[in-house]
Design a protein around this motif. Structure first.
Motif, PDB file in Angstrom:
ATOM      1  N   TYR A   1       0.773  -1.405   0.154  1.00 23.07           N
ATOM      2  CA  TYR A   1       0.078   0.184  -0.081  1.00 23.07           C
ATOM      3  C   TYR A   1       0.929   1.479   0.022  1.00 23.07           C
ATOM      4  CZ  TYR A   1      -3.327  -3.393   1.854  1.00 23.07           C
ATOM      5  OH  TYR A   1      -3.922  -4.742   2.150  1.00 23.07           O
ATOM      6  N   GLU A   2       0.559   2.235  -0.664  1.00 24.28           N
ATOM      7  CA  GLU A   2       1.129   3.400  -0.555  1.00 24.28           C
ATOM      8  C   GLU A   2       0.355   3.957   0.599  1.00 24.28           C
ATOM      9  OE1 GLU A   2       2.739   5.618  -3.452  1.00 24.28           O
ATOM     10  OE2 GLU A   2       3.204   3.665  -4.372  1.00 24.28           O
TER      11      GLU A   2
ATOM     12  N   HIS B   1      -3.410   4.014  -4.147  1.00 23.04           N
ATOM     13  CA  HIS B   1      -2.444   3.323  -5.065  1.00 23.04           C
ATOM     14  C   HIS B   1      -1.861   2.103  -4.224  1.00 23.04           C
ATOM     15  CE1 HIS B   1      -0.172   2.133  -8.660  1.00 23.04           C
ATOM     16  NE2 HIS B   1       0.604   1.908  -7.688  1.00 23.04           N
ATOM     17  N   MET B   2      -2.086   0.768  -4.969  1.00 24.09           N
ATOM     18  CA  MET B   2      -1.617  -0.513  -4.319  1.00 24.09           C
ATOM     19  C   MET B   2      -0.947  -1.253  -5.365  1.00 24.09           C
ATOM     20  SD  MET B   2      -4.076  -3.435  -2.457  1.00 24.09           S
ATOM     21  CE  MET B   2      -4.773  -3.802  -3.507  1.00 24.09           C
ATOM     22  N   ASP B   3       0.281  -1.753  -5.067  1.00 28.46           N
ATOM     23  CA  ASP B   3       0.618  -2.963  -5.909  1.00 28.46           C
ATOM     24  C   ASP B   3       0.510  -4.381  -5.439  1.00 28.46           C
ATOM     25  OD1 ASP B   3       1.341  -1.373  -8.284  1.00 28.46           O
ATOM     26  OD2 ASP B   3       3.254  -0.560  -6.906  1.00 28.46           O
TER      27      ASP B   3
ATOM     28  N   ARG C   1      10.972  -7.073  -6.942  1.00 26.06           N
ATOM     29  CA  ARG C   1       9.800  -8.014  -6.866  1.00 26.06           C
ATOM     30  C   ARG C   1       8.760  -7.894  -8.153  1.00 26.06           C
ATOM     31  NH1 ARG C   1       9.266 -10.483  -1.885  1.00 26.06           N
ATOM     32  NH2 ARG C   1      11.009  -9.800  -0.294  1.00 26.06           N
ATOM     33  N   GLU C   2       8.055  -9.091  -8.871  1.00 23.52           N
ATOM     34  CA  GLU C   2       7.426  -8.869  -9.774  1.00 23.52           C
ATOM     35  C   GLU C   2       6.039  -8.343  -9.460  1.00 23.52           C
ATOM     36  OE1 GLU C   2       4.621 -12.092 -12.365  1.00 23.52           O
ATOM     37  OE2 GLU C   2       6.699 -12.766 -11.689  1.00 23.52           O
ATOM     38  N   GLU C   3       5.481  -7.383 -10.028  1.00 27.45           N
ATOM     39  CA  GLU C   3       4.199  -6.630 -10.044  1.00 27.45           C
ATOM     40  C   GLU C   3       3.224  -7.619 -10.733  1.00 27.45           C
ATOM     41  OE1 GLU C   3       0.682  -4.950  -8.671  1.00 27.45           O
ATOM     42  OE2 GLU C   3       1.269  -5.213 -11.024  1.00 27.45           O
ATOM     43  N   ALA C   4       2.313  -8.146 -10.090  1.00 25.35           N
ATOM     44  CA  ALA C   4       1.170  -9.071 -10.781  1.00 25.35           C
ATOM     45  C   ALA C   4       0.750  -8.587 -12.134  1.00 25.35           C
ATOM     46  CB  ALA C   4      -0.136  -9.306  -9.744  1.00 25.35           C
TER      47      ALA C   4
ATOM     48  N   PHE D   1      -8.255   1.103  -1.585  1.00 25.81           N
ATOM     49  CA  PHE D   1      -6.865   0.541  -2.274  1.00 25.81           C
ATOM     50  C   PHE D   1      -7.557  -0.605  -3.180  1.00 25.81           C
ATOM     51  CE2 PHE D   1      -4.631   1.796   1.628  1.00 25.81           C
ATOM     52  CZ  PHE D   1      -3.713   2.634   0.794  1.00 25.81           C
ATOM     53  N   TYR D   2      -8.343  -1.656  -2.702  1.00 27.58           N
ATOM     54  CA  TYR D   2      -8.861  -2.708  -3.669  1.00 27.58           C
ATOM     55  C   TYR D   2      -9.678  -2.220  -4.632  1.00 27.58           C
ATOM     56  CZ  TYR D   2      -6.446  -6.181  -0.735  1.00 27.58           C
ATOM     57  OH  TYR D   2      -5.517  -7.022  -0.239  1.00 27.58           O
ATOM     58  N   ASP D   3     -10.702  -1.260  -4.480  1.00 26.25           N
ATOM     59  CA  ASP D   3     -11.470  -1.025  -5.571  1.00 26.25           C
ATOM     60  C   ASP D   3     -10.704  -0.397  -6.940  1.00 26.25           C
ATOM     61  OD1 ASP D   3     -14.040  -1.560  -4.305  1.00 26.25           O
ATOM     62  OD2 ASP D   3     -13.849   0.228  -3.126  1.00 26.25           O
TER      63      ASP D   3
END
Length: 201
Positions: free
Chosen positions: A81-82, A88-90, A120-123, A152-154
């Motif tokens: 989480y930012e 923003h979330m990765d 790390r790989e971002e999905a 974040f999730y939305d």
């Protein structure tokens, strides 16, 4: 809009109160029941790339799920989480349970890869996701979810829907005390496909 926000605030308070009343043993017991339900779920069985949250004390514990995913060689992605007030979330790749233990703790007491961790790989930068296991404060049986209000999730699901693979299947993990009659939502709230909880029918 203000009425909706007030209704959500009141509902968050009520659900938090119900979950806070659960003993640690009861949370552990329900977490295991929900984990076992997930392990038999066809979507979980067939999914290879799965995003899962690292649970906080008031959420279904995901540790067994992480263990199971590594046991079956599934690719595991966890949120970063930012903290700068953005939504923003990765979803970044987690390599093992040992890898998780080395991650720094955030102010929310959740482990997540640091911002400097570029390895790390971002999905979504790679093959997308098959399944997202969703946290939340409250849920109803219609797929409506009450988050913590940060979005974040939305926002992430919105990004997923623009990925060539499209939006992954979403399953929320819940204590039965988190089930609500009906959750107030607006157009920004993304519905989830399914909620797993211990049903006493």
């Amino acid at each position: 809009m203000a009425a909706l926000q007030a209704a959500k605030r009141a509902m968050r308070k009520e659900v938090k109160r119900r979950v806070a009343a659960l003993s640690d043993d009861e949370k552990r017991r329900q977490s295991l029941v929900v984990s076992q339900m997930l392990f038999k779920h066809p979507k979980y069985v067939s999914s290879q790339r799965i995003a899962v949250f690292l649970s906080m004390g008031d959420e279904v514990c995901t540790r067994e799920i992480l263990q199971d995913m590594f046991k079956w060689g599934k690719s595991c992605f966890i949120p970063r989480y930012e903290s700068s007030g953005s939504s923003h979330m990765d979803m970044l790749k987690l390599n093992s349970l040992q890898d998780m233990e080395t991650l720094p703790l955030t102010s929310w007491n959740i482990r997540q890869p640091s911002v400097d961790d570029q390895s790390r790989e971002e999905a979504l930068a790679a093959g997308g996701l098959d399944l997202i296991l969703m946290p939340g404060l409250g849920f109803d049986r219609f797929g409506r979810r009450l988050g913590r209000g940060k979005g974040f999730y939305d926002t992430y699901l919105e990004r997923c829907s623009r990925h060539p693979r499209g939006k992954p299947y979403t399953v929320a993990l819940a204590f039965k005390e988190q089930l609500c009659q009906e959750i107030p939502v607006d157009h920004n709230d993304v519905l989830i496909d399914e909620v797993l909880f211990e049903d006493e029918k």
